[in-house]
Scaffold this active site. Structure first.
Site, PDB file in Angstrom:
ATOM      1  N   LEU A 196      60.033   5.737  26.683  1.00 17.21           N
ATOM      2  CA  LEU A 196      59.550   7.026  26.217  1.00 17.21           C
ATOM      3  C   LEU A 196      59.197   6.885  24.745  1.00 17.21           C
ATOM      4  O   LEU A 196      59.884   6.179  24.001  1.00 17.21           O
ATOM      5  CB  LEU A 196      60.627   8.101  26.376  1.00 17.21           C
ATOM      6  CG  LEU A 196      60.840   8.704  27.769  1.00 17.21           C
ATOM      7  CD1 LEU A 196      62.104   9.561  27.762  1.00 17.21           C
ATOM      8  CD2 LEU A 196      59.639   9.538  28.188  1.00 17.21           C
ATOM      9  N   ASP A 197      58.140   7.561  24.304  1.00 19.09           N
ATOM     10  CA  ASP A 197      57.789   7.556  22.887  1.00 19.09           C
ATOM     11  C   ASP A 197      58.957   8.110  22.072  1.00 19.09           C
ATOM     12  O   ASP A 197      59.734   8.934  22.571  1.00 19.09           O
ATOM     13  CB  ASP A 197      56.558   8.432  22.641  1.00 19.09           C
ATOM     14  CG  ASP A 197      55.306   7.870  23.297  1.00 19.09           C
ATOM     15  OD1 ASP A 197      55.264   6.650  23.527  1.00 19.09           O
ATOM     16  OD2 ASP A 197      54.372   8.653  23.561  1.00 19.09           O
ATOM     17  N   PRO A 198      59.082   7.699  20.803  1.00 22.65           N
ATOM     18  CA  PRO A 198      60.143   8.266  19.954  1.00 22.65           C
ATOM     19  C   PRO A 198      60.120   9.791  19.923  1.00 22.65           C
ATOM     20  O   PRO A 198      61.172  10.434  19.914  1.00 22.65           O
ATOM     21  CB  PRO A 198      59.831   7.668  18.578  1.00 22.65           C
ATOM     22  CG  PRO A 198      59.193   6.345  18.896  1.00 22.65           C
ATOM     23  CD  PRO A 198      58.364   6.600  20.127  1.00 22.65           C
TER      24      PRO A 198
END
Length: 310
Positions: A46-48
């Site tokens: 997942l993206d930050p």
């Protein structure tokens, strides 16, 4: 991706509710330390910016993480209209700002173009690799790499809210779909630009939303164990899901203990009535103990392709 090291030989899957502003790998390492696991791997970054479901596989469960990586996902995303960014999310630099003059009818028509089987060009700010380097590293250096469009499926894309310059969507997609790219493309279709301001993954495969736990909840259990003078693992380990939940959607082939010994040594076995052209979930004995996955070979035998070392 998996990380080996000293620790317990603990096998299972924890459904982590990833917090925002940390990388998936950072979250993985924290979970690994909390469980003192000798090996850990996640099932699709997942993206930050993003929060939500990040299944973390511990021990032998890492061998089956690819099946979750290949599974469908569901997200709730807030798209901010009128502003396009370099990364297609709020962490990027602003590329353009345009007035938002979008009607409900226009939004409905635009969303309809994304439903079903479509082709998507991955974002430059993705982990896809070119010559061994992730695309986002090239992007940060101002280098654009030509990317081929890839087939994806958008099973559902439903509007939850449309207020001012914000649109909230519930999106169910196939593997390899970039939500930020859908939002960026939506903004261009609407003629005003858009970027992701909030992103939450609510489902991976068929895992239930209410089984997710936060890092804070895991750490609280450790403190509770200290106060109760018990092992923290007495409280943590019951949260683990069985490793075979990663392959639960595939048909089960139950074999005898004797045949199981052959399979565990890598040898194919004959099972009458077993389906072909699919991954098979192999279990042993009356207890249906999961030992791995396999496929039917050209000789009509069930050949193991990935086995758990139990």
């Amino acid at each position: 991706m998996a990380r080996r090291g000293k620790g317990r030989s603990i096998n299972g899957i924890i459904l982590l509710d990833k917090p925002t502003d940390i990388s998936s790998n950072h979250a993985l390492q924290r979970v690994k330390r909390i469980f003192f696991a000798n090996k850990a791997g996640h099932t699709g970054a997942l993206d930050p910016l993003a929060t939500g479901m990040l299944p973390v596989c511990l021990g032998e469960a890492t061998k089956f993480s690819q099946f979750l990586l290949d599974s469908d996902k569901r997200y709730i995303v807030t798209a901010t209209l009128g502003v396009r960014t370099t990364t297609s999310d709020s962490q990027g630099d602003v590329v353009s700002e345009r007035p938002v003059e979008v009607t409900q009818t226009q939004l409905d028509q635009a969303l309809d173009t994304f439903r079903g089987d479509i082709m998507q060009v991955p974002s430059m700010f993705s982990a896809l690799k070119h010559k061994g380097q992730p695309l986002y590293k090239y992007a940060r250096e101002g280098i654009t790499i030509e990317r081929e469009a890839r087939p994806i499926t958008v099973y559902e894309i439903n509007q939850l809210r449309f207020e001012g310059n914000e649109v909230e969507l519930d999106i169910h997609v196939s593997k390899g779909t970039y939500i930020r790219t859908i939002v960026d493309d939506l903004g261009e279709l609407l003629g005003c630009g858009a970027h992701v301001s909030v992103l939450r993954r609510t489902q991976v495969a068929d895992y239930p939303y209410d089984k997710m736990v936060t890092i804070e909840q895991l750490e609280a259990l450790i403190e509770q164990a200290k106060e109760s003078d018990v092992s923290p693992y007495d409280l943590l380990d019951p949260l683990l899901l069985d490793m075979d939940t990663a392959v639960k959607k595939y048909p089960e082939v139950n074999i005898s203990d004797e045949m199981g010994e052959y399979v565990l040594h890598g040898q194919p076995v004959q099972v009458f009535g077993a389906p072909d052209n699919t991954v098979l979930r192999i279990t042993v004995g009356e207890a249906h103990t999961f030992i791995g996955v396999g496929k039917m070979n050209e000789a009509g035998l069930i050949a193991p392709t990935r086995l758990a070392n139990l």
